[in-house]
Design an enzyme around this catalytic site. Structure first.
Site, PDB file in Angstrom:
ATOM      1  N   GLU A 157      -2.412  -2.660 -10.493  1.00 32.58           N
ATOM      2  CA  GLU A 157      -0.947  -2.904 -10.627  1.00 32.58           C
ATOM      3  C   GLU A 157      -0.993  -4.378 -11.079  1.00 32.58           C
ATOM      4  O   GLU A 157      -1.363  -5.331 -10.415  1.00 32.58           O
ATOM      5  CB  GLU A 157      -0.299  -2.584  -9.279  1.00 32.58           C
ATOM      6  CG  GLU A 157      -0.226  -1.189  -9.021  1.00 32.58           C
ATOM      7  CD  GLU A 157       0.619  -0.653  -7.918  1.00 32.58           C
ATOM      8  OE1 GLU A 157       0.993  -1.606  -7.083  1.00 32.58           O
ATOM      9  OE2 GLU A 157       0.681   0.530  -7.643  1.00 32.58           O
TER      10      GLU A 157
ATOM     11  N   LEU B 277       0.899  -1.225  -0.169  1.00 33.98           N
ATOM     12  CA  LEU B 277       0.029  -0.040  -0.044  1.00 33.98           C
ATOM     13  C   LEU B 277       0.700   1.298  -0.083  1.00 33.98           C
ATOM     14  O   LEU B 277       1.189   1.709   0.873  1.00 33.98           O
ATOM     15  CB  LEU B 277      -0.833  -0.099   1.191  1.00 33.98           C
ATOM     16  CG  LEU B 277      -2.065   0.990   1.247  1.00 33.98           C
ATOM     17  CD1 LEU B 277      -2.935   0.652   0.336  1.00 33.98           C
ATOM     18  CD2 LEU B 277      -2.887   0.622   2.516  1.00 33.98           C
ATOM     19  N   HIS B 278       1.439   1.637  -1.125  1.00 31.86           N
ATOM     20  CA  HIS B 278       2.427   2.744  -1.330  1.00 31.86           C
ATOM     21  C   HIS B 278       1.505   3.853  -1.867  1.00 31.86           C
ATOM     22  O   HIS B 278       0.403   3.835  -1.754  1.00 31.86           O
ATOM     23  CB  HIS B 278       3.588   2.052  -2.232  1.00 31.86           C
ATOM     24  CG  HIS B 278       3.050   2.053  -3.667  1.00 31.86           C
ATOM     25  ND1 HIS B 278       2.900   2.962  -4.614  1.00 31.86           N
ATOM     26  CD2 HIS B 278       2.817   1.049  -4.268  1.00 31.86           C
ATOM     27  CE1 HIS B 278       2.661   2.262  -5.762  1.00 31.86           C
ATOM     28  NE2 HIS B 278       2.328   0.902  -5.365  1.00 31.86           N
ATOM     29  N   ALA B 279       2.169   4.614  -2.219  1.00 29.80           N
ATOM     30  CA  ALA B 279       1.570   6.190  -2.411  1.00 29.80           C
ATOM     31  C   ALA B 279       0.570   6.266  -3.539  1.00 29.80           C
ATOM     32  O   ALA B 279      -0.782   6.705  -3.229  1.00 29.80           O
ATOM     33  CB  ALA B 279       2.600   7.362  -2.907  1.00 29.80           C
TER      34      ALA B 279
END
Lengths: 114, 158
Positions: free
Chosen positions: A107, A34-36
């Site tokens: 993604e 859970l990145h930017a």
């Protein structure tokens, strides 16, 4: 296949339908965690709903509508989180957020661009 | 993860001159080159990769803060730097506000966890409004350095 539908309803103090809290477990399955960018997508989705939305990682809670708070979860791939929604559109909000996790925030696993 | 684990002290800028998104990214990447943290021959590739990431969605995460970043095979560990723009820069931020405070991160492609922990540290510390305000008004790089050290020592960062 990943986010088990594990809904439960807790009666809030008021007992009113407006305060219904529904929750479900989701799993971070995209490789980068859970990145930017996922946090941005998640907060944007959460803000579409009236309900209060929180993500819970063990003892830590984050406002689902705040990217800054979501990033403090530092949820890596494989992390199980509980999404809680409280409000008039809680169930719909939960479904929408669950599907973001299930579709890996668009993604690919091979996609290492964060 | 602490700021001192990824912010190279001699790369901090308290008054970037650039007035565009690419300009500030380039200025920050150049400070990493100057400090020997990334190779000069990788500068263009890193700036391009960061801009490509910005095209997917701005890393301006609100509160006048942006976290431009990329993965790049030339680094073996996470390297980052901090910069402040006194005038603020249009970064197509999520809340539409100009960005004054920048954290630029370059991480090895095979270490997504380190990147997440750096983002976690930055976002957790920046929830403190006074920390945010003090960083933006810092006069010299050393002042920023001290603020980061203070956050490191008072935080519960692991």
């Amino acid at each position: 296949m990943t986010a088990k539908s594990n809904e439960s309803i807790h009666d809030a103090a008021s007992g009113g339908l407006q305060m219904e809290t529904v929750s479900r477990e989701v799993i971070v399955i995209n490789a980068a965690g859970l990145h930017a960018r996922p946090a941005d997508l998640l907060a944007r989705e959460a803000r579409k709903w009236q309900s209060r939305i929180e993500l819970v990682n063990d003892a830590q809670r984050a406002d689902g509508k705040s990217i800054l708070e979501l990033l403090t979860l530092a949820a890596e791939s494989g992390t199980r989180l509980v999404v809680e929604a409280t409000g008039p559109d809680a169930r719909e909000a939960l479904d929408a957020i669950g599907s973001l996790f299930e579709t890996r925030f668009n993604e690919r696993d091979s996609d290492q661009k964060s | 993860m602490k700021f001192s684990d990824f912010v190279a002290t001699d790369t901090i800028r308290s008054d970037v001159q650039a007035d565009s998104k690419e300009g500030v990214i380039r200025e920050m990447a150049q400070s990493l080159v100057d400090a020997g943290k990334i190779a000069a021959c990788d500068l263009e590739g890193i700036v391009k990769a960061i801009m490509k990431r910005e095209d997917l969605g701005s890393t301006g995460i609100g509160r006048g803060v942006a976290v431009p970043h990329t993965k790049h095979p030339s680094v073996s560990r996470l390297v980052g730097t901090v910069a402040v723009s006194k005038g603020g820069i249009d970064f197509q931020s999520l809340d539409g506000e100009p960005v004054q405070l920048f954290f630029l991160l370059v991480s090895p492609p095979d270490r997504p966890g380190d990147h997440l922990r750096a983002l976690e540290n930055i976002s957790r510390q920046l929830r403190d409004d006074s920390f945010c305000r003090l960083l933006k008004s810092a006069k010299e790089p050393i002042d920023i350095q001290h603020l980061l050290e203070e956050a490191d020592s008072h935080g519960v960062a692991s």
